[in-house]
Design a protein around this motif. Structure first.
Motif, PDB file in Angstrom:
ATOM      1  N   ALA A  30     -58.636 -28.127 -58.757  1.00  0.00           N
ATOM      2  CA  ALA A  30     -57.644 -27.261 -58.112  1.00  0.00           C
ATOM      3  C   ALA A  30     -57.510 -25.932 -58.849  1.00  0.00           C
ATOM      4  CB  ALA A  30     -56.298 -27.977 -58.052  1.00  0.00           C
ATOM      5  N   LEU A  31     -57.491 -25.969 -60.171  1.00  0.00           N
ATOM      6  CA  LEU A  31     -57.378 -24.726 -60.943  1.00  0.00           C
ATOM      7  C   LEU A  31     -58.621 -23.857 -60.766  1.00  0.00           C
ATOM      8  CD1 LEU A  31     -55.752 -26.014 -64.270  1.00  0.00           C
ATOM      9  CD2 LEU A  31     -54.661 -24.821 -62.368  1.00  0.00           C
ATOM     10  N   LEU A  32     -59.801 -24.476 -60.670  1.00  0.00           N
ATOM     11  CA  LEU A  32     -61.034 -23.710 -60.442  1.00  0.00           C
ATOM     12  C   LEU A  32     -61.022 -23.076 -59.051  1.00  0.00           C
ATOM     13  CD1 LEU A  32     -63.658 -26.133 -62.046  1.00  0.00           C
ATOM     14  CD2 LEU A  32     -62.778 -23.995 -62.989  1.00  0.00           C
ATOM     15  N   VAL A  33     -60.494 -23.809 -58.067  1.00  0.00           N
ATOM     16  CA  VAL A  33     -60.364 -23.245 -56.724  1.00  0.00           C
ATOM     17  C   VAL A  33     -59.446 -22.032 -56.753  1.00  0.00           C
ATOM     18  CG1 VAL A  33     -59.399 -23.672 -54.422  1.00  0.00           C
ATOM     19  CG2 VAL A  33     -60.884 -25.377 -55.492  1.00  0.00           C
ATOM     20  N   LEU A  34     -58.314 -22.168 -57.438  1.00  0.00           N
ATOM     21  CA  LEU A  34     -57.372 -21.047 -57.574  1.00  0.00           C
ATOM     22  C   LEU A  34     -58.073 -19.833 -58.176  1.00  0.00           C
ATOM     23  CD1 LEU A  34     -53.749 -21.255 -58.964  1.00  0.00           C
ATOM     24  CD2 LEU A  34     -55.318 -19.545 -59.835  1.00  0.00           C
ATOM     25  N   ALA A  35     -58.814 -20.044 -59.264  1.00  0.00           N
ATOM     26  CA  ALA A  35     -59.499 -18.937 -59.936  1.00  0.00           C
ATOM     27  C   ALA A  35     -60.554 -18.312 -59.023  1.00  0.00           C
ATOM     28  CB  ALA A  35     -60.145 -19.435 -61.230  1.00  0.00           C
ATOM     29  N   ALA A  36     -61.307 -19.156 -58.302  1.00  0.00           N
ATOM     30  CA  ALA A  36     -62.357 -18.640 -57.421  1.00  0.00           C
ATOM     31  C   ALA A  36     -61.773 -17.789 -56.299  1.00  0.00           C
ATOM     32  CB  ALA A  36     -63.162 -19.810 -56.843  1.00  0.00           C
ATOM     33  N   LEU A  37     -60.665 -18.222 -55.733  1.00  0.00           N
ATOM     34  CA  LEU A  37     -60.034 -17.467 -54.649  1.00  0.00           C
ATOM     35  C   LEU A  37     -59.542 -16.106 -55.141  1.00  0.00           C
ATOM     36  CD1 LEU A  37     -57.997 -20.349 -52.991  1.00  0.00           C
ATOM     37  CD2 LEU A  37     -60.019 -19.220 -52.039  1.00  0.00           C
ATOM     38  N   ALA A  38     -58.972 -16.091 -56.359  1.00  0.00           N
ATOM     39  CA  ALA A  38     -58.468 -14.824 -56.898  1.00  0.00           C
ATOM     40  C   ALA A  38     -59.617 -13.889 -57.279  1.00  0.00           C
ATOM     41  CB  ALA A  38     -57.573 -15.097 -58.103  1.00  0.00           C
ATOM     42  N   LEU A  39     -60.665 -14.440 -57.900  1.00  0.00           N
ATOM     43  CA  LEU A  39     -61.779 -13.608 -58.359  1.00  0.00           C
ATOM     44  C   LEU A  39     -62.592 -13.039 -57.199  1.00  0.00           C
ATOM     45  CD1 LEU A  39     -63.000 -15.764 -61.390  1.00  0.00           C
ATOM     46  CD2 LEU A  39     -61.779 -13.579 -61.480  1.00  0.00           C
ATOM     47  N   THR A  40     -62.679 -13.766 -56.097  1.00  0.00           N
ATOM     48  CA  THR A  40     -63.427 -13.279 -54.930  1.00  0.00           C
ATOM     49  C   THR A  40     -62.591 -12.372 -54.037  1.00  0.00           C
ATOM     50  OG1 THR A  40     -62.838 -15.304 -53.734  1.00  0.00           O
ATOM     51  CG2 THR A  40     -64.984 -15.259 -54.867  1.00  0.00           C
ATOM     52  N   GLY A  41     -61.304 -12.215 -54.331  1.00  0.00           N
ATOM     53  CA  GLY A  41     -60.444 -11.340 -53.549  1.00  0.00           C
ATOM     54  C   GLY A  41     -59.959 -11.944 -52.247  1.00  0.00           C
ATOM     55  N   LEU A  42     -60.181 -13.239 -52.036  1.00  0.00           N
ATOM     56  CA  LEU A  42     -59.688 -13.876 -50.816  1.00  0.00           C
ATOM     57  C   LEU A  42     -58.168 -13.951 -50.798  1.00  0.00           C
ATOM     58  CD1 LEU A  42     -62.321 -16.737 -50.407  1.00  0.00           C
ATOM     59  CD2 LEU A  42     -62.032 -14.745 -48.926  1.00  0.00           C
ATOM     60  N   VAL A  43     -57.564 -13.999 -51.964  1.00  0.00           N
ATOM     61  CA  VAL A  43     -56.103 -13.910 -52.087  1.00  0.00           C
ATOM     62  C   VAL A  43     -55.772 -12.940 -53.200  1.00  0.00           C
ATOM     63  CG1 VAL A  43     -55.697 -16.268 -51.248  1.00  0.00           C
ATOM     64  CG2 VAL A  43     -55.977 -15.880 -53.692  1.00  0.00           C
ATOM     65  N   GLN A  44     -54.602 -12.357 -53.136  1.00  0.00           N
ATOM     66  CA  GLN A  44     -54.133 -11.474 -54.192  1.00  0.00           C
ATOM     67  C   GLN A  44     -53.694 -12.303 -55.409  1.00  0.00           C
ATOM     68  OE1 GLN A  44     -54.349  -8.098 -54.026  1.00  0.00           O
ATOM     69  NE2 GLN A  44     -55.415  -8.546 -52.090  1.00  0.00           N
ATOM     70  N   PRO A  45     -53.723 -11.713 -56.608  1.00  0.00           N
ATOM     71  CA  PRO A  45     -53.329 -12.475 -57.804  1.00  0.00           C
ATOM     72  C   PRO A  45     -51.953 -13.126 -57.675  1.00  0.00           C
ATOM     73  CG  PRO A  45     -54.364 -10.418 -58.445  1.00  0.00           C
ATOM     74  CD  PRO A  45     -54.226 -10.371 -56.952  1.00  0.00           C
ATOM     75  N   GLU A  46     -50.996 -12.392 -57.091  1.00  0.00           N
ATOM     76  CA  GLU A  46     -49.656 -12.975 -56.961  1.00  0.00           C
ATOM     77  C   GLU A  46     -49.660 -14.141 -55.971  1.00  0.00           C
ATOM     78  OE1 GLU A  46     -49.851  -9.112 -54.526  1.00  0.00           O
ATOM     79  OE2 GLU A  46     -50.445  -9.846 -56.517  1.00  0.00           O
ATOM     80  N   GLN A  47     -50.532 -14.073 -54.953  1.00  0.00           N
ATOM     81  CA  GLN A  47     -50.641 -15.201 -54.030  1.00  0.00           C
ATOM     82  C   GLN A  47     -51.306 -16.404 -54.694  1.00  0.00           C
ATOM     83  OE1 GLN A  47     -52.829 -13.011 -50.974  1.00  0.00           O
ATOM     84  NE2 GLN A  47     -51.087 -13.231 -49.566  1.00  0.00           N
ATOM     85  N   ALA A  48     -52.257 -16.141 -55.576  1.00  0.00           N
ATOM     86  CA  ALA A  48     -52.940 -17.234 -56.277  1.00  0.00           C
ATOM     87  C   ALA A  48     -51.978 -18.006 -57.167  1.00  0.00           C
ATOM     88  CB  ALA A  48     -54.090 -16.670 -57.109  1.00  0.00           C
ATOM     89  N   LEU A  49     -51.014 -17.298 -57.740  1.00  0.00           N
ATOM     90  CA  LEU A  49     -50.075 -17.944 -58.663  1.00  0.00           C
ATOM     91  C   LEU A  49     -48.790 -18.405 -57.988  1.00  0.00           C
ATOM     92  CD1 LEU A  49     -50.436 -15.438 -61.658  1.00  0.00           C
ATOM     93  CD2 LEU A  49     -51.566 -17.645 -61.362  1.00  0.00           C
ATOM     94  N   ALA A  50     -48.653 -18.086 -56.706  1.00  0.00           N
ATOM     95  CA  ALA A  50     -47.393 -18.391 -56.013  1.00  0.00           C
ATOM     96  C   ALA A  50     -47.130 -19.889 -55.922  1.00  0.00           C
ATOM     97  CB  ALA A  50     -47.418 -17.786 -54.604  1.00  0.00           C
ATOM     98  N   GLY A  51     -48.186 -20.705 -55.994  1.00  0.00           N
ATOM     99  CA  GLY A  51     -47.995 -22.144 -55.888  1.00  0.00           C
ATOM    100  C   GLY A  51     -47.108 -22.722 -56.965  1.00  0.00           C
ATOM    101  N   PHE A  52     -47.128 -22.114 -58.140  1.00  0.00           N
ATOM    102  CA  PHE A  52     -46.345 -22.652 -59.257  1.00  0.00           C
ATOM    103  C   PHE A  52     -44.846 -22.400 -59.086  1.00  0.00           C
ATOM    104  CE2 PHE A  52     -50.604 -22.248 -61.006  1.00  0.00           C
ATOM    105  CZ  PHE A  52     -50.751 -23.478 -61.618  1.00  0.00           C
TER     106      PHE A  52
END
Length: 783
Positions: A30-52
């Motif tokens: 799950a953490l690798l998925v989060l990182a991949a989505l943020a690094l590829t620009g599919l989600v914004q950094p704040e969206q990537a961390l919003a789950g927490f």
């Protein structure tokens, strides 16, 4: 298909493969998925961390704490004991009550915790009513799953579905929106099991399943595990070098691969076999293990010690060198032992010493936990030694550089004599390091050439070995050669395991962090003060080499030791002790208070409109403030893997929505079954969710299916509520396989169930959920 959709599907596909293969932990995926989505620009950094900070995630961990409060105060145990009143009725009545009680408790508590709590209770009921545990355990586990269909707080998936509706701008689901449909499904499933399903539950013989319920006495337990085949008596001669040494120093257990259960003194009582128990001449040790190994060692000397003392120069040769390096903070070695880091197999080198400050350790190095700043001295072929060049503080040493390690004090020559049990065995099989604490540094096989030892080198009579070890370790080896063996132990295990000493079955809990580790790595006996006699896995018992078997979730350990040690073990979150009377003492005086706090949480949401996350956090604070729980117990009660799994996967739902992947899949759904109407789509989404949850954690499926269901509803112009409720019901109803839910795995070994048992019993339950949902949800939540 756009680039963004393809990229989203690519990340999703990799995640699914990793979830199914279990190559790495699900929370790490799950953490690798989060990182991949943020690094590829599919989600914004704040969206990537919003789950927490997502309310659903906060509610999940808060509910873990509230559930722990109900458990520690004994609310659920009190209810469980009331179930015993119905134990005298028929089997159908008993199953109905058991399923109903576990379901109602799981509506408010974590269902894994309810299943773990009711496991020893159910086994006790089975034993008292003389019923096979296999007739009760699976209904109990299924009951705990059905509780997730009754209330919003029943499962994490329910909360995630609710949050997806809120994020999409719809009215969030309320606490009791699940209740009408959930209760109808519960009643239908209970009636089916009580009237029909129970007749198809497997009837396992006692020897075919692990369960305290199946064994009415310690003798039955002994026979089920085949212990009588491995019991013997070991006698310590009066002049043995082992006399005066502790049981731990003697290495009897580790060297011979056996368990010492108790010690009968020559002129005294039988005493517990503790690690620090001092051995006396004439002691009779009751042992459990492979007798052929014992007799091999007792028949003739294992080794002969030569008087010549090796010089340190012997460690150096034209192609062999020594080097040292420092364990750097954050390195791969910090916090690990050499064994855990696979140092020998990874680098092909011997470790001769470890320096911590001014202290130098030169023996028993494999299990020492390395800390930052430690210096490690290694020896081997220069090509392999250079493999350490990337480590901090690396340097190649000369003879004069190693004087500070005082290696000469621990170097010895030993010889393999004729008739030794080691002749014909490889170095690995000889277990000189693991069992006797000796590090083999060099070998000479009659040709005058000293060579670096290989693990698969076959030892022959006359071989000379240069070893690093303490004289005490050599003395212990000599002592083992003089032991006397009586093959037939005239011992009544039932009498032996009464009073202060007990034989008890212990399972790994669903929240264990020990899976993949061995008993040796855990130092299980030293840490918990009990011996492991056997490990039950699947449908067989393992009784030898237990220290080297990696533990799996669902394994059960047959343990022997003092009652007070088992009470302490019951307090560890990694274990479930399968004996009700040995459970950790509960704070029963706080039970009414814990019940009122939980009730207040629910009522504040219903009548005062308090956000469920805030109400749950407030309840957590009150649980701790009123001492229903300690802060440490609250932290321990949280399944952090589930929290990180959900928080890490939530951005994937966002990416599916923003990239158009959800809309793409929604069109496929409509094209496939849309012609048959919204009800057919509801059935299709539920079937797809049920299949997906067999291979992926249900919270992940909730994150993936929610945007698909919402987009499908928008495209059809219908209400999303039936679709979302159907998905939630499907995810809670994980009946079809043992791996679909931890509660299913938990009962697998105690009930002696096979994979096919879950499919046979789970398929009717799944169909009941599907049929009732398809018929009832459009009525409760019109399209």
């Amino acid at each position: 298909m756009t680039y963004e959709i393809a990229l989203t599907f690519g990340i999703l596909a990799v995640a699914i493969v990793l979830f199914v293969s279990e190559v790495i932990r699900v929370d790490l995926v799950a953490l690798l998925v989060l990182a991949a989505l943020a690094l590829t620009g599919l989600v914004q950094p704040e969206q990537a961390l919003a789950g927490f900070s997502n309310p659903a995630v906060i509610t999940v961990w808060a509910m873990f704490i509230l559930s722990a409060g109900l458990t520690r105060t004994g609310v659920s145990s009190l209810i469980g004991r009331q179930v015993m009143r119905f134990a005298r009725g028929g089997e159908g009545r008993l199953i109905s009550v058991l399923m109903t009680v576990t379901a109602l408790l799981s509506a408010f508590m974590n269902n894994i915790g309810v299943a773990a709590m009711f496991l020893p209770i159910t086994l006790d009921i089975a034993r008292r009513t003389q019923r096979p545990a296999s007739k009760l355990l699976l209904p109990m586990a299924y009951g705990s799953l059905l509780g997730g269909l009754i209330l919003l707080i029943g499962t994490a998936s329910n909360l995630l579905v609710r949050d997806a509706l809120r994020e999409a701008g719809y009215r969030p689901l309320e606490m009791f929106d699940f209740t009408p449909g959930g209760l109808v499904i519960l009643v239908a499933c209970v009636l089916y099991m009580a009237l029909i399903g129970r007749r198809f539950l497997p009837l396992r013989e006692p020897v075919g399943a692990l369960s305290a319920a199946n064994h009415t006495s310690q003798a039955d337990l002994q026979r089920a595990y085949g212990l009588e085949e491995r019991l013997a008596t070991l006698i310590i001669p009066e002049d043995s070098p082992l006399v005066g040494k502790t049981l731990g120093e003697s290495r009897i257990g580790r060297a011979l691969g056996l368990n010492v259960l108790s010690i009968l003194r020559k002129h005294g009582p039988r005493v517990a076999a503790e690690v620090n128990t001092e051995l006396e001449g004439g002691d009779r040790l009751l042992i459990l293990g492979r007798l052929d190994r014992i007799e091999e060692v007792a028949a003739s000397p294992l080794i002969a010690i030569e008087q010549e003392t090796p010089a340190v120069e012997r460690l150096f040769a034209a192609d062999i060198g020594l080097a040292e390096f420092e364990v750097a903070p954050g390195s791969a070695f910090e916090g690990k032992s050499l064994a855990a880091a696979n140092f020998r197999s990874r680098y092909g080198l011997n470790v001769l010493a470890i320096r911590t400050g001014e202290m130098v350790r030169r023996t028993n190095l494999q299990n020492i936990e390395l800390q930052a700043g430690d210096r490690v001295l290694a020896q081997g072929p220069l090509a392999q030694v250079e493999g350490l060049a990337g480590q901090a503080g690396y340097r190649l040493l000369e003879v004069e550089d190693v004087q500070g390690y005082h290696l000469e004090e621990r170097l010895l020559f030993i010889r393999i004599p004729e008739g030794s049990a080691m002749v014909g065995r490889t170095l690995r099989e000889s277990r000189l390091g693991a069992a006797y604490g000796l590090a083999v540094l060099s070998v000479e096989q009659g040709d005058g050439r000293w060579r670096l030892p290989e693990a698969d080198l076959v030892l022959q009579a006359g071989d000379r070995l240069m070893v690093g070890g303490r004289p005490l370790d050599i003395e212990m080896m000599k002592g083992l050669s003089g032991l006397q063996v009586e093959r037939h132990a005239d011992v009544n295990l039932e009498e032996l395991a009464s009073g202060p000493l007990q034989i008890v079955e212990v399972m790994l809990s669903p929240n264990t962090s020990l899976a993949g580790k061995t008993l040796a790595e855990l130092r299980f006996r030293e840490k918990y003060g009990v011996s492991t006699l056997a490990i039950w896995r699947g449908d067989r018992a393992f009784r030898s080499g237990l220290g080297d078997i990696p533990l799996n979730f669902g394994d059960a350990l047959l343990c022997y030791g003092p009652v007070e040690r088992f009470r302490l073990l019951a307090g560890e979150r990694d274990f479930v002790v399968l004996k009700s009377e040995l459970q950790e003492p509960l704070r029963q005086a706080k039970a009414p208070l814990a019940f009122l706090i939980m009730l207040a949480v629910v009522l504040s949401v219903i009548f005062f409109g308090l956000p469920i996350s805030i109400a749950a956090i407030t309840g957590c604070g009150l649980m701790i403030l009123t001492r229903c729980l300690t802060m440490e117990e609250a932290y321990q009660g949280i399944d952090w893997r589930a929290v990180f799994l959900i928080a890490g996967m939530l951005p994937l739902g966002t990416a599916m929505d923003q990239s158009g992947a959800a809309a793409f899949l929604a069109r496929l759904v409509i094209e496939s079954v849309g012609a048959y109407g919204a009800t057919a789509i509801l059935a299709g989404l539920m079937i797809l969710s049920s299949i997906a949850t067999q291979v992926m954690p249900s919270p992940v499926v909730a994150v993936l299916m929610s945007p698909i269901a919402l987009t499908t509803a928008v495209n059809l112009g219908v209400s999303p509520y039936p679709f979302m409720m159907g998905i939630a019901y499907s995810l809670a109803a994980a009946f079809l396989s043992p791996v679909a839910h931890p509660a299913n795995v938990l009962v697998m070994s105690p009930g002696g169930y096979r994979f096919s048992d879950y499919f046979k019993q789970g398929l009717p339950f799944t169909l009941i959920v599907l049929v009732i949902s398809v018929l009832l949800l459009p009525v409760l939540f019109p399209f």
